[in-house]
Design a protein around this motif. Structure first.
Motif, PDB file in Angstrom:
ATOM      1  N   ASP A 119      23.782  90.156  52.134  1.00 45.28           N
ATOM      2  CA  ASP A 119      24.322  89.008  51.408  1.00 45.28           C
ATOM      3  C   ASP A 119      24.051  87.709  52.161  1.00 45.28           C
ATOM      4  O   ASP A 119      23.699  86.683  51.565  1.00 45.28           O
ATOM      5  N   GLU A 170      15.190  90.117  49.380  1.00 50.57           N
ATOM      6  CA  GLU A 170      16.055  91.278  49.593  1.00 50.57           C
ATOM      7  C   GLU A 170      15.362  92.333  50.452  1.00 50.57           C
ATOM      8  O   GLU A 170      14.166  92.557  50.344  1.00 50.57           O
ATOM      9  N   SER A 220      20.090  87.002  52.105  1.00 51.31           N
ATOM     10  CA  SER A 220      19.550  86.654  50.785  1.00 51.31           C
ATOM     11  C   SER A 220      20.262  85.465  50.144  1.00 51.31           C
ATOM     12  O   SER A 220      19.629  84.506  49.712  1.00 51.31           O
ATOM     13  N   ASN A 221      21.593  85.537  50.077  1.00 44.30           N
ATOM     14  CA  ASN A 221      22.349  84.530  49.336  1.00 44.30           C
ATOM     15  C   ASN A 221      22.672  83.275  50.133  1.00 44.30           C
ATOM     16  O   ASN A 221      22.875  82.203  49.560  1.00 44.30           O
TER      17      ASN A 221
END
Length: 308
Positions: free
Chosen positions: A68, A78, A71-72
């Motif tokens: 998380d 990913e 990526s975010n």
């Protein structure tokens, strides 16, 4: 006089809005930071039959949460192979100076270390630079900036006793003034190896390097699966040796494009959120349709180019 009073009034309103925005963004970051659940002590790694002994000065973040973040929060592709990460104590993952060690496992066989003392790493670096240049065409097609391999941030070193290889590369993404640091460790075992990679900036090299002695000994294979437990009659031998690990040939099936991209440390969420909110404060919204992150990023780039 009236103009001066009006100017001061507008200036005070602007300052209050900026302060309000800063408080809002700080609260947003704080909420993200508090959402993470860290672990310490001994951690059984989900792959590779190994154990992580969380070293002093670090805390463990499991695979899902680490993905998380990468990526975010940091804008990377990913990677489902990630098993977790080691985050320095006192370092927030939304801060500009944040960094971590990412852990994964590759079970492609026993890596022979016969060539460890014979490698000319300066010559190897030249070949690696050529490989990186070749992969840039693929990166551009994927919408990612080109990468330049600047050189060794720390020359490769193989610890024959611990069976651990580590080295660091200095990289430049696009025209970024701040270079990226790739500090990689490979802990060798009977049937594969653990990959431990630092996601950090070059300006954090000293901090990362100082932690290497503890990191090297933090991951170990369990009895029966250690490097010295290798059985030539039954076990698989990997198609590469120490030189291949440093050059990245072991990862040829996914290419340099994928490997470098996942370690491009950029905290995207703060840039996009801050720009969008400030824009709304001072200029309002001409429409009520929410923009996608990539559209806000494009606006940010357009705004920056205008300022220049």
């Amino acid at each position: 006089m009236k103009k001066t009073v009006l100017f001061l009034f507008l200036w005070m309103i602007s300052i209050s809005k900026i302060n309000a925005q800063a408080d809002t963004l700080a609260a947003f970051y704080d909420k993200i930071e508090k959402s993470f659940t860290y672990e310490s002590g001994k951690i059984k790694l989900p792959e590779g039959d190994g154990t992580l002994n969380v070293p002093k000065g670090f805390k463990f973040l499991n695979g899902k949460q680490t993905q998380d973040v990468l990526s975010n929060l940091w804008g990377n592709p990913e990677d489902k192979t990630i098993l977790g990460s080691l985050v320095p104590d006192g370092k927030g993952l939304t801060h500009a100076d944040s960094w971590m060690f990412v852990i994964s496992y590759q079970g492609d066989g026993y890596v022979k270390d016969d060539d460890a003392g014979e490698i000319d790493y300066d010559d190897l670096l030249k070949t690696m630079k050529e490989d990186v240049a070749t992969e840039n065409a693929e990166r551009k097609k994927g919408g990612y900036p080109e990468v330049q391999l600047i050189g060794w941030a720390s020359k490769p070193y193989y610890d024959n006793t611990l069976k651990v290889l580590h080295w660091a590369k200095e990289l430049q993404f696009g025209q970024d003034k701040e270079h990226t640091l790739n500090y990689d460790l490979r802990v060798l075992g009977r049937k594969g190896m653990y990959n431990i990679s630092a996601v950090a900036g070059v300006n954090q090299l000293a901090e990362v390097k100082a932690s290497i002695p503890g990191i090297i000994q933090s991951v170990e294979f369990n009895d029966g699966n250690k490097y010295l437990d290798f059985d030539a009659d039954t076990d698989t031998v990997a198609a590469w040796t120490i030189g291949g690990l440093v050059a990245g040939k072991v990862l040829a099936k996914v290419g340099f494009f994928a490997i470098v991209a996942k370690f491009a440390k950029v905290i995207v969420i703060g840039i996009v959120a801050a720009f969008a909110a400030v824009k709304k404060f001072f200029f309002g919204s001409k429409d009520q349709v929410a923009r996608k992150p990539e559209e806000e990023t494009a606006l940010l780039e357009e705004n920056n180019s205008t300022e220049e």
